[in-house]
Design a protein around this motif. Structure first.
Motif, short mmCIF file in Angstrom:
data_model
loop_
_atom_site.label_atom_id
_atom_site.label_comp_id
_atom_site.label_asym_id
_atom_site.label_seq_id
_atom_site.Cartn_x
_atom_site.Cartn_y
_atom_site.Cartn_z
N MET A 17 64.68 39.12 58.52
CA MET A 17 64.22 39.25 57.15
C MET A 17 65.19 40.16 56.39
O MET A 17 65.96 40.89 56.98
CB MET A 17 62.81 39.85 57.11
N ASP A 18 65.10 40.13 55.07
CA ASP A 18 65.83 41.07 54.25
C ASP A 18 65.00 42.33 54.00
O ASP A 18 65.54 43.40 53.78
CB ASP A 18 66.23 40.41 52.92
N GLU A 19 63.70 42.15 54.05
CA GLU A 19 62.74 43.26 53.90
C GLU A 19 61.46 42.87 54.60
O GLU A 19 61.18 41.69 54.81
CB GLU A 19 62.43 43.53 52.43
N LEU B 224 64.27 28.59 57.98
CA LEU B 224 64.85 29.75 57.30
C LEU B 224 66.36 29.82 57.43
O LEU B 224 67.03 30.38 56.55
CB LEU B 224 64.22 31.04 57.81
N CYS B 225 66.92 29.25 58.48
CA CYS B 225 68.37 29.28 58.64
C CYS B 225 69.08 28.49 57.54
O CYS B 225 70.27 28.66 57.32
CB CYS B 225 68.78 28.79 60.03
N HIS B 226 68.35 27.64 56.82
CA HIS B 226 68.92 26.84 55.72
C HIS B 226 68.64 27.43 54.35
O HIS B 226 69.07 26.88 53.33
CB HIS B 226 68.36 25.42 55.76
N ARG C 119 61.26 47.44 62.60
CA ARG C 119 62.00 48.24 61.62
C ARG C 119 63.44 47.76 61.44
O ARG C 119 64.12 48.17 60.50
CB ARG C 119 61.96 49.72 62.00
N HIS C 120 63.91 46.89 62.33
CA HIS C 120 65.25 46.29 62.21
C HIS C 120 65.21 44.97 61.46
O HIS C 120 66.21 44.24 61.43
CB HIS C 120 65.86 46.08 63.60
N GLY D 224 59.29 39.50 54.81
CA GLY D 224 58.19 39.33 55.75
C GLY D 224 57.00 40.15 55.29
O GLY D 224 57.17 41.23 54.71
N VAL D 225 55.80 39.63 55.53
CA VAL D 225 54.57 40.36 55.19
C VAL D 225 53.68 40.42 56.42
O VAL D 225 53.55 39.44 57.16
CB VAL D 225 53.82 39.73 54.00
N CYS D 226 53.08 41.61 56.64
CA CYS D 226 52.23 41.76 57.82
C CYS D 226 51.27 42.94 57.67
O CYS D 226 51.48 43.82 56.84
CB CYS D 226 53.08 41.93 59.08
#
Length: 176
Positions: free
Chosen positions: A170-172, A141-143, A125-126, A150-152
């Motif tokens: 992630m942003d969401e 992803l750092c670049h 959730r964070h 993220g999807v799960c």
């Protein structure tokens, strides 16, 4: 729980997941993403060609390939190269996970990516992400400055997962 324990727990849940449940949850995730303003306004989208235990992407990619330009990660040694997806006939089995990967030149300018759709073993959730443990995505992803979603599956969305300084949030997260 530590990262390895979480990976083991999620692996057991994935084995128990029925194919119909996996397909239905995948479709629910993609329907939600299709309505998302970030997806609607994005053209160059980093996504992934799913492995058997991940949110299924092939049907989603093929559905949108005429309107969106997808990019897929390709394992290259200990890093990921990002390459443009053209069509399924241009995919070849990858070097490590036997995932179909596009051929051709790797993307050099990550600023061309409008949106990144990211798989993971677990998310919390964070907005933290737990990967498979090799750091492929974190190193890439750092670049990438584009928003990261993220999807799960539902059982992969946890209250909290342990993180390290190099883990990219992630942003969401969209989960079924």
């Amino acid at each position: 729980m530590d990262k390895q324990s979480i990976r083991k727990q999620i692996r057991a849940c994935k084995k128990a997941q029925l194919p119909q449940q996996k397909r239905e949850e995948s479709e629910r995730i993609w329907r939600e993403l299709e309505q998302h303003p970030l997806f609607q306004k994005s053209h160059n989208i980093l996504i992934y060609w799913s492995m058997d235990d991940e949110v299924e992407t092939p049907a989603f990619i093929l559905k949108w390939q005429e309107k969106k330009q997808f990019l897929l990660p390709c394992v290259n040694g200990d890093q990921l190269d990002i390459k443009f997806f053209e069509n399924t006939s241009a995919l070849q089995e990858g070097e490590l996970f036997q995932i179909p990967e596009p051929q051709g030149e790797a993307l050099k300018d990550y600023s061309l990516i409008d949106l990144a759709i990211v798989p993971g073993v677990a998310f919390d959730r964070h907005l933290h992400r737990l990967g498979r443990g090799r750091g492929y995505y974190d190193k890439t992803l750092c670049h990438i400055t584009a928003p990261k979603i993220g999807v799960c599956f539902s059982f992969q969305y946890l209250d909290e997962i342990p993180t390290d300084a190099f883990d990219i949030p992630m942003d969401e997260v969209i989960h079924a």
